[in-house]
Design a protein around this motif. Structure first.
Motif, short mmCIF file in Angstrom:
data_model
loop_
_atom_site.label_atom_id
_atom_site.label_comp_id
_atom_site.label_asym_id
_atom_site.label_seq_id
_atom_site.Cartn_x
_atom_site.Cartn_y
_atom_site.Cartn_z
N TYR A 38 0.67 -1.24 0.03
CA TYR A 38 0.19 0.04 -0.05
C TYR A 38 0.69 1.01 -0.08
CZ TYR A 38 -3.35 -3.45 1.33
OH TYR A 38 -4.30 -4.51 1.45
N VAL A 39 0.46 2.42 -0.49
CA VAL A 39 1.31 3.69 -0.58
C VAL A 39 1.53 4.25 0.74
CG1 VAL A 39 1.10 5.90 -1.43
CG2 VAL A 39 0.21 4.16 -2.84
N GLN A 43 5.54 5.72 2.94
CA GLN A 43 5.68 7.04 3.38
C GLN A 43 6.93 7.38 4.53
OE1 GLN A 43 4.66 9.40 1.51
NE2 GLN A 43 3.50 8.07 0.24
N LEU A 69 8.62 6.86 -6.46
CA LEU A 69 7.42 5.94 -6.25
C LEU A 69 6.89 5.66 -7.52
CD1 LEU A 69 5.88 7.24 -3.01
CD2 LEU A 69 7.70 5.84 -3.31
N GLU A 101 2.55 4.61 -7.65
CA GLU A 101 1.79 5.29 -6.44
C GLU A 101 0.25 5.76 -6.90
OE1 GLU A 101 2.47 9.07 -3.30
OE2 GLU A 101 3.52 9.13 -5.26
N ASN A 102 0.28 6.69 -8.01
CA ASN A 102 -1.11 7.12 -8.36
C ASN A 102 -1.95 6.03 -8.78
OD1 ASN A 102 -0.18 9.91 -7.77
ND2 ASN A 102 0.69 10.21 -9.69
N ASN A 106 -3.38 4.65 -5.58
CA ASN A 106 -4.05 5.64 -4.85
C ASN A 106 -5.65 5.71 -5.33
OD1 ASN A 106 -2.34 6.64 -2.83
ND2 ASN A 106 -1.36 8.36 -4.11
N PRO A 133 -6.49 0.73 -4.74
CA PRO A 133 -5.56 -0.14 -3.95
C PRO A 133 -5.85 -1.38 -3.94
CG PRO A 133 -7.21 0.99 -2.46
CD PRO A 133 -7.28 1.64 -4.17
N SER A 142 -3.22 -3.83 -6.30
CA SER A 142 -1.78 -3.86 -5.53
C SER A 142 -1.03 -5.17 -5.99
CB SER A 142 -1.91 -3.37 -4.16
OG SER A 142 -0.23 -3.41 -3.63
N VAL A 172 3.60 -0.57 -4.72
CA VAL A 172 4.04 0.60 -5.04
C VAL A 172 5.62 0.72 -4.81
CG1 VAL A 172 3.89 1.60 -2.70
CG2 VAL A 172 4.33 3.13 -4.66
#
Length: 128
Positions: free
Chosen positions: A13-14, A18, A33, A36-37, A40, A43, A46, A52
Motif C-alpha cells: 500500500y502507498v 511514506q 515512487l 503510486e497514483n 491511490n 488499492p 496492488s 508501489v
C-alpha cells in the motif's frame, strides 16, 4: 547523461512507503515512487501490479540500503516474536509471496505464508 534507478523495495500500500520515503529524503536521497497514483486510485490491484515501488538513483543505492535496513520492520510470528531463520538464525526475515502464478496475484490469501531471510536469502514455510 541518463540516471539509472535502483528498486529499493516494493510495498503493498502507498501508506506503507511514506515513513521510509520521508527518512530517505531527510538524509538527502531523492526518492521516486512508481505506481503510486495507480494504487491511490485503486488499492485493490496492488498484488496484480506488484505494489508501489520505491526507487532511488543508483549512485545512492548503498546509502539507501543502509538507511532502509535501520528502519525496516521485520516479520513477526503470531506471538509478535521475530521470525528466526532456521538456516542462519538471523531475525531478519520478511513475508514472501510467490509472484509466479496469476491465481496467487488475484487471490494472495490462498497462498501459505512464507518468509525470506534477508541475511542468507533462504525461503521457508510458515513457522508456527
Amino acid at each position: 547523461m541518463a540516471e539509472k534507478f535502483y528498486l529499493l523495495a516494493s510495498f503493498e500500500y502507498v501508506a506503507d512507503v511514506q515513513i521510509l520515503k520521508g527518512k530517505l529524503e531527510s538524509e538527502g536521497i531523492q526518492v521516486f515512487l512508481r505506481d503510486e497514483n495507480t494504487l491511490n486510485s485503486d488499492p485493490l490491484i496492488s498484488n496484480a501490479i506488484g505494489g508501489v515501488k520505491l526507487q532511488v538513483y543508483s549512485k545512492d543505492k548503498d546509502r539507501a540500503i543502509e538507511i532502509y535496513n535501520d528502519v525496516r520492520a521485520y516479520a513477526l510470528d503470531k506471538n509478535n516474536n521475530p521470525v528466526i531463520c532456521p538456516n542462519c538464525k538471523a531475525a531478519k526475515s520478511e513475508v514472501y509471496y510467490n509472484e509466479k502464478g496469476i491465481f496467487y496475484k488475484l487471490f494472495p490469501f490462498f497462498e501459505k505464508r512464507k518468509y525470506k531471510c534477508l541475511n542468507c536469502g533462504i525461503i521457508t514455510k510458515s513457522i508456527t
